[in-house]
Motif scaffolding. Sequence first.
Motif, short mmCIF file in Angstrom:
data_model
loop_
_atom_site.label_atom_id
_atom_site.label_comp_id
_atom_site.label_asym_id
_atom_site.label_seq_id
_atom_site.Cartn_x
_atom_site.Cartn_y
_atom_site.Cartn_z
N SER A 16 -23.13 -35.72 49.63
CA SER A 16 -24.46 -36.12 50.75
C SER A 16 -24.30 -37.33 51.26
CB SER A 16 -25.57 -36.04 49.68
OG SER A 16 -26.78 -36.37 50.55
N GLY A 17 -24.11 -37.43 52.56
CA GLY A 17 -23.82 -38.70 53.53
C GLY A 17 -22.61 -39.31 52.91
N SER A 18 -22.73 -40.45 52.57
CA SER A 18 -21.65 -41.29 51.91
C SER A 18 -21.47 -41.18 50.43
CB SER A 18 -21.61 -42.84 52.34
OG SER A 18 -22.85 -43.27 51.76
N TYR A 19 -22.44 -40.29 49.71
CA TYR A 19 -22.35 -40.32 48.23
C TYR A 19 -21.29 -38.83 47.88
CZ TYR A 19 -26.06 -43.80 48.30
OH TYR A 19 -26.44 -44.95 48.35
N ALA A 20 -20.58 -39.17 46.88
CA ALA A 20 -19.97 -37.89 46.39
C ALA A 20 -20.28 -37.97 44.92
CB ALA A 20 -18.57 -38.15 46.44
N TRP A 21 -20.70 -36.82 44.45
CA TRP A 21 -21.55 -36.79 43.05
C TRP A 21 -20.85 -35.62 42.42
CZ3 TRP A 21 -23.38 -32.02 42.55
CH2 TRP A 21 -23.86 -31.27 43.59
N SER A 22 -20.81 -35.63 40.91
CA SER A 22 -20.27 -34.52 40.18
C SER A 22 -21.45 -34.32 38.85
CB SER A 22 -18.83 -34.65 39.99
OG SER A 22 -18.66 -35.72 39.16
N TRP A 23 -21.47 -33.23 38.47
CA TRP A 23 -22.06 -33.06 37.20
C TRP A 23 -21.26 -32.28 36.02
CZ3 TRP A 23 -26.61 -35.05 35.55
CH2 TRP A 23 -27.67 -35.33 36.30
N GLU A 24 -21.30 -32.96 34.90
CA GLU A 24 -20.37 -32.11 33.82
C GLU A 24 -21.54 -31.65 32.88
OE1 GLU A 24 -17.33 -33.40 30.54
OE2 GLU A 24 -16.36 -33.25 32.67
N ILE A 25 -21.83 -30.54 32.34
CA ILE A 25 -22.73 -30.06 31.57
C ILE A 25 -22.43 -29.07 30.47
CG2 ILE A 25 -25.00 -28.95 31.45
CD1 ILE A 25 -25.16 -29.07 34.25
N LYS A 26 -22.80 -29.67 29.12
CA LYS A 26 -22.21 -28.75 27.90
C LYS A 26 -23.42 -28.48 27.27
CE LYS A 26 -20.13 -32.16 25.30
NZ LYS A 26 -18.86 -32.77 24.53
N SER A 27 -23.21 -27.36 26.27
CA SER A 27 -24.46 -27.25 25.25
C SER A 27 -24.08 -26.90 24.09
CB SER A 27 -25.44 -26.30 25.85
OG SER A 27 -25.07 -25.11 25.86
N VAL A 28 -24.33 -26.99 22.78
CA VAL A 28 -24.31 -26.67 21.46
C VAL A 28 -25.49 -26.19 20.69
CG1 VAL A 28 -22.23 -27.98 21.51
CG2 VAL A 28 -24.46 -28.90 20.82
N ASN A 29 -25.22 -25.66 19.48
CA ASN A 29 -26.38 -25.20 18.84
C ASN A 29 -27.34 -26.23 18.53
OD1 ASN A 29 -24.88 -23.03 19.09
ND2 ASN A 29 -24.64 -22.55 17.00
N ALA A 30 -28.52 -25.99 18.20
CA ALA A 30 -29.78 -26.80 17.97
C ALA A 30 -30.92 -25.93 17.73
CB ALA A 30 -30.15 -27.58 19.27
N LYS A 31 -31.99 -26.48 16.85
CA LYS A 31 -32.95 -25.86 16.67
C LYS A 31 -34.15 -25.57 17.83
CE LYS A 31 -33.14 -27.01 11.50
NZ LYS A 31 -33.86 -27.66 10.59
N GLY A 32 -33.92 -26.73 18.65
CA GLY A 32 -34.98 -26.62 19.97
C GLY A 32 -33.91 -26.94 20.97
N LEU A 33 -34.80 -27.54 22.06
CA LEU A 33 -34.24 -27.83 23.46
C LEU A 33 -34.19 -29.35 23.32
CD1 LEU A 33 -32.62 -27.21 26.06
CD2 LEU A 33 -35.09 -27.13 26.97
N GLU A 34 -32.94 -29.91 23.64
CA GLU A 34 -32.84 -31.33 23.80
C GLU A 34 -31.79 -31.68 24.98
OE1 GLU A 34 -32.20 -35.61 21.33
OE2 GLU A 34 -32.19 -33.74 20.28
#
Length: 295
Positions: A16-34
């Motif tokens: 976006s414009g002069s900004y380059a970004w990246s996301w890295e997302i992972k999930s594992v087991n849990a009783k709720g959402l965190e």
Amino acid sequence: MALSSMTGFARSHGVSGSYAWSWEIKSVNAKGLELRLRLPPGFDAVEIPVRTKAAEMLSRGNVYATLSVSREGAAPVVRINEPVLNAILNAVGQLSGRVDAEKPRLDGLLALKGVVDVTDAEQSEEEKAAAEDAIVKGFVQGLKGLVDMRRHEGDAIGRVLSARLDEMAALAQRADAAPGRQPDAVKRKLAEQVAVLLETAGRFDADRLHQEAILLAAKADIREELDRLAAHVAQARKLMNGGGAIGRRLDFLSQELNRETNTLCAKSNDVELTNIGLELKSVVEQFREQVQNLE
């Protein structure tokens, strides 16, 4: 609605414009959402919308999301720190008559710490806001990839769970048809146990004997346990057919299945029923282990 696992991994990136970004997302087991975020300095504004999107798209799991941002195509700004440079020149002037040395060169002066400041080019608020908006949209894109992966794994877990439920139903049918449950076998077993009672107490009261016989007959009857097992299996199938975030409810059902299986084993009056009960316990445990992975 499909089943979903709680484990998955996804990436997304963009510019976006002069900004380059990246996301890295992972999930594992849990009783709720965190959601655990790692954001670079200056991008705290994306935290609230990112958490909102995660809560909308996920129900359970420990989710780890890391954002990386860099500026590309923006020329750096070089500034001379005048106060520092003047102080150095004054010090050189004071030492020039006292120390026999060559005059300082420009490259040497500029190499001294604090003389030159190199900073990123000035950014406009509009450009920064546009980048933050693109980053949030990129997070949603990454979440969609994560959800797809979790659903793909959830389908595989669903097939395993269906197979375990089929095994439970088959074992319950075997238990129901076991020779030890036939009326003649139950009567013979009761007669043997009553005979033992009479041998151990010659003056055994007739009413007490009748009560003990009723208790022995009730203990040998596993009809109630088999009926509840069938009901739990049917309820598990119904939940799985409905899909969605059913992990907690299936976990509760697996506990009930385990309880009925333990009672069946305790009431077993012959070797075959005991073996069937032990097989059933093993299948229920396998079912419960897989359920732990479901959202």
